[in-house]
Design an enzyme around this catalytic site. Sequence first.
Site, mmCIF file in Angstrom:
data_model
loop_
_atom_site.group_PDB
_atom_site.id
_atom_site.type_symbol
_atom_site.label_atom_id
_atom_site.label_comp_id
_atom_site.label_asym_id
_atom_site.label_seq_id
_atom_site.Cartn_x
_atom_site.Cartn_y
_atom_site.Cartn_z
ATOM 1 N N LYS A 124 70.114 92.811 -11.282
ATOM 2 C CA LYS A 124 70.569 91.877 -12.553
ATOM 3 C C LYS A 124 70.116 92.547 -13.977
ATOM 4 C CE LYS A 124 67.478 88.823 -10.513
ATOM 5 N NZ LYS A 124 67.793 89.228 -9.173
ATOM 6 N N GLU A 151 78.790 89.925 -8.232
ATOM 7 C CA GLU A 151 78.736 88.601 -7.625
ATOM 8 C C GLU A 151 77.164 88.190 -6.993
ATOM 9 O OE1 GLU A 151 79.269 85.250 -6.968
ATOM 10 O OE2 GLU A 151 81.290 85.787 -7.239
ATOM 11 N N VAL A 154 73.475 86.377 -8.579
ATOM 12 C CA VAL A 154 73.296 85.214 -8.698
ATOM 13 C C VAL A 154 73.621 84.525 -7.241
ATOM 14 C CG1 VAL A 154 73.224 83.049 -9.658
ATOM 15 C CG2 VAL A 154 73.708 84.933 -11.126
ATOM 16 N N ALA A 156 72.864 85.426 -4.312
ATOM 17 C CA ALA A 156 73.541 86.436 -3.226
ATOM 18 C C ALA A 156 74.909 86.354 -3.163
ATOM 19 C CB ALA A 156 72.472 86.311 -2.105
ATOM 20 N N GLY A 209 57.800 86.486 3.874
ATOM 21 C CA GLY A 209 58.419 87.609 3.256
ATOM 22 C C GLY A 209 59.590 87.203 2.365
ATOM 23 N N GLU A 212 57.809 87.768 -3.730
ATOM 24 C CA GLU A 212 57.448 89.109 -4.157
ATOM 25 C C GLU A 212 55.922 89.646 -3.818
ATOM 26 O OE1 GLU A 212 59.601 91.337 -5.834
ATOM 27 O OE2 GLU A 212 61.220 89.983 -5.760
ATOM 28 N N ASP A 223 62.622 85.351 -12.909
ATOM 29 C CA ASP A 223 64.078 85.976 -12.382
ATOM 30 C C ASP A 223 65.008 84.919 -12.234
ATOM 31 O OD1 ASP A 223 65.125 87.987 -10.263
ATOM 32 O OD2 ASP A 223 65.234 86.561 -9.044
ATOM 33 N N LYS A 227 68.934 85.073 -14.003
ATOM 34 C CA LYS A 227 70.067 84.614 -13.304
ATOM 35 C C LYS A 227 70.926 83.607 -14.296
ATOM 36 C CE LYS A 227 68.336 85.327 -8.781
ATOM 37 N NZ LYS A 227 67.738 84.725 -7.639
ATOM 38 N N GLY A 342 68.529 87.368 0.662
ATOM 39 C CA GLY A 342 68.395 87.812 2.353
ATOM 40 C C GLY A 342 69.082 89.096 2.218
HETATM 41 N N1 LIG Z 1 66.459 91.128 -1.171
HETATM 42 C C1 LIG Z 1 67.624 90.145 -1.724
HETATM 43 O O1 LIG Z 1 67.549 88.906 -0.946
HETATM 44 C C2 LIG Z 1 68.384 90.223 -2.975
HETATM 45 C C3 LIG Z 1 69.402 89.108 -3.083
HETATM 46 C C4 LIG Z 1 70.251 89.268 -4.289
HETATM 47 C C5 LIG Z 1 69.838 90.327 -4.846
HETATM 48 N N2 LIG Z 1 68.986 91.196 -4.690
HETATM 49 C C6 LIG Z 1 68.798 92.238 -5.796
HETATM 50 O O2 LIG Z 1 69.212 93.595 -5.057
HETATM 51 C C7 LIG Z 1 68.561 94.578 -5.595
HETATM 52 C C8 LIG Z 1 67.563 95.390 -4.497
HETATM 53 O O3 LIG Z 1 66.920 94.486 -3.952
HETATM 54 P P1 LIG Z 1 65.848 94.976 -2.472
HETATM 55 O O4 LIG Z 1 65.402 93.759 -1.788
HETATM 56 O O5 LIG Z 1 66.929 95.681 -1.680
HETATM 57 O O6 LIG Z 1 64.985 95.838 -3.167
HETATM 58 P P2 LIG Z 1 64.105 96.984 -2.453
HETATM 59 O O7 LIG Z 1 63.752 96.661 -0.926
HETATM 60 O O8 LIG Z 1 62.655 97.235 -3.270
HETATM 61 O O9 LIG Z 1 64.789 98.435 -2.357
HETATM 62 C C9 LIG Z 1 65.229 98.921 -3.637
HETATM 63 C C10 LIG Z 1 65.639 100.375 -3.544
HETATM 64 O O10 LIG Z 1 65.958 100.882 -4.592
HETATM 65 C C11 LIG Z 1 65.582 102.154 -4.818
HETATM 66 N N3 LIG Z 1 65.143 102.585 -6.119
HETATM 67 C C12 LIG Z 1 64.543 101.976 -7.126
HETATM 68 N N4 LIG Z 1 64.459 102.557 -8.459
HETATM 69 C C13 LIG Z 1 65.641 103.498 -8.150
HETATM 70 C C14 LIG Z 1 66.050 104.567 -9.095
HETATM 71 N N5 LIG Z 1 66.006 104.396 -10.493
HETATM 72 N N6 LIG Z 1 67.222 105.121 -8.736
HETATM 73 C C15 LIG Z 1 67.521 105.300 -7.352
HETATM 74 N N7 LIG Z 1 66.858 104.368 -6.441
HETATM 75 C C16 LIG Z 1 65.979 103.513 -7.006
HETATM 76 C C17 LIG Z 1 64.277 102.306 -4.115
HETATM 77 O O11 LIG Z 1 63.952 103.567 -3.568
HETATM 78 P P3 LIG Z 1 62.849 104.228 -2.452
HETATM 79 O O12 LIG Z 1 63.247 103.992 -1.497
HETATM 80 O O13 LIG Z 1 62.679 105.473 -2.851
HETATM 81 O O14 LIG Z 1 61.514 103.299 -2.886
HETATM 82 C C18 LIG Z 1 64.752 101.484 -2.854
HETATM 83 O O15 LIG Z 1 65.421 102.102 -1.848
HETATM 84 C C19 LIG Z 1 67.530 94.059 -6.489
HETATM 85 O O16 LIG Z 1 67.987 94.227 -7.719
HETATM 86 C C20 LIG Z 1 67.444 92.495 -6.236
HETATM 87 O O17 LIG Z 1 66.929 91.756 -7.339
HETATM 88 C C21 LIG Z 1 68.130 91.261 -3.632
#
Ligand SMILES: NC(=O)c1ccc[n+]([C@@H]2O[C@H](COP(=O)([O-])OP(=O)(O)OC[C@H]3O[C@@H](n4cnc5c(N)ncnc54)[C@H](OP(=O)(O)O)[C@@H]3O)[C@@H](O)[C@H]2O)c1
Length: 369
Positions: A124, A151, A154, A156, A209, A212, A223, A227, A342
Amino acid sequence: MNVRHSRERAWSLLLFGKGTVGGHVLSLLASESERLRAEGVDLRLVGLVDRRGAVVAASLDPRTAREAVRIRGEKLEVAPLLDRVRAVAGPDGVIAIDCTASREMTPIYREAFDRGLHVVTANKHPLVHPFAEYAALIAGARSSGTSLRYETTVGAALPVIGTLRDLVRTGDVILQIEGSLSGTLGFLADEVSRGVPLSIAVRDAHQRGYSEPHPRDDLSGHDVGRKALILAREIGMMIEPGDVTIEPFVPTELLAEHDARRFLEKLAQHDGSFEARIARLRSRGRALRYLATIAPTAVRAGPVEVPVDHPAARLHGTTAMIAIYSRRYADTPLIVQGPGAGGAVTAAGVLADVLAIARESSPARFCTN
Ligand SMILES: NC(=O)c1ccc[n+]([C@@H]2O[C@H](COP(=O)([O-])OP(=O)(O)OC[C@H]3O[C@@H](n4cnc5c(N)ncnc54)[C@H](OP(=O)(O)O)[C@@H]3O)[C@@H](O)[C@H]2O)c1
């Protein structure tokens, strides 16, 4: 009638982030690429970047790419990284995929657009900067003839942004959007409404899980505010981040507590007042929900007391819901509802954005004769 694939194009993918969402994107590439190729969409992973470094090659195996970046990852500045990706991609179209939560991706998007790369993001942050920066980003993609798709920022993979865009494009006027946009806050509101003490519900969310690492980051409502800002801008509101009113789920003074353990201890002191509030609501036939409301006059995120027949009152667990009230959907809102978080569903939404770019950018992909 024969259907043949013509002028089909291969697509080189540069993935930023290999965490929850990025990891599932890699799994999807591993499991779906062959089938997609048979359907005429050739996806090739050419780069993976994490916080420590990047690995770039003409073809990376998504099954081993995480290991490759761990072992061979090298620190690269943005320009050499993108130039190297462009070089290995050859004539392919290139899509950069942002699965990080980094606040520093905007300059990377700009450089990507300058080189003709498309961008798909689940992140975001690049969309919630001051309006002038946001508008410049959108204009940058447009002027370089590339796409920026988001997409999954907001709800997922729920079809929220696309639905809003289609309504606006076809001449509808959005009157109001109401959404339960946080799986964690949805879960907490549902739990406390059913009589579970707030501090227990927060611990439970943490153990499952959903939340945060520091619960404050969900409970602050920021957050959801981000959105709401994305949705408001999507329907043409030229608003600044500071224009979004955010009321936290818990008393504001609690948010100053940096230590997660002490935060939970202090939270327990508010269980009694929360329970009394919920009991009062229940006696009036109302339930507590945490909603984003986007209306032409105001954009806000905060706890709301809703009547039992409100679309959000029926939500359970982490289910997200977005109700769109428009000229066409004035009395009965258009409702999009389902799992709004997720890794697996979000990665599927990211891949759907990639495929949408592949479809839009290959004008003569399907020829019939
Ligand atoms: N999880 C959900 O359900 C969900 C749903 C919708 C949207 N999102 C969005 O999707 C994104 C990722 O979420 P996530 O849950 O997958 O997060 P996550 O598990 O914390 O993974 C983040 C990844 O980004 C990498 N990273 C962080 N800063 C970076 C940078 N400057 N350059 C390159 N790589 C970088 C991290 O590297 P390292 O491996 O080295 O730590 C890690 O691999 C977030 O913006 C989140 O808001 C998540």
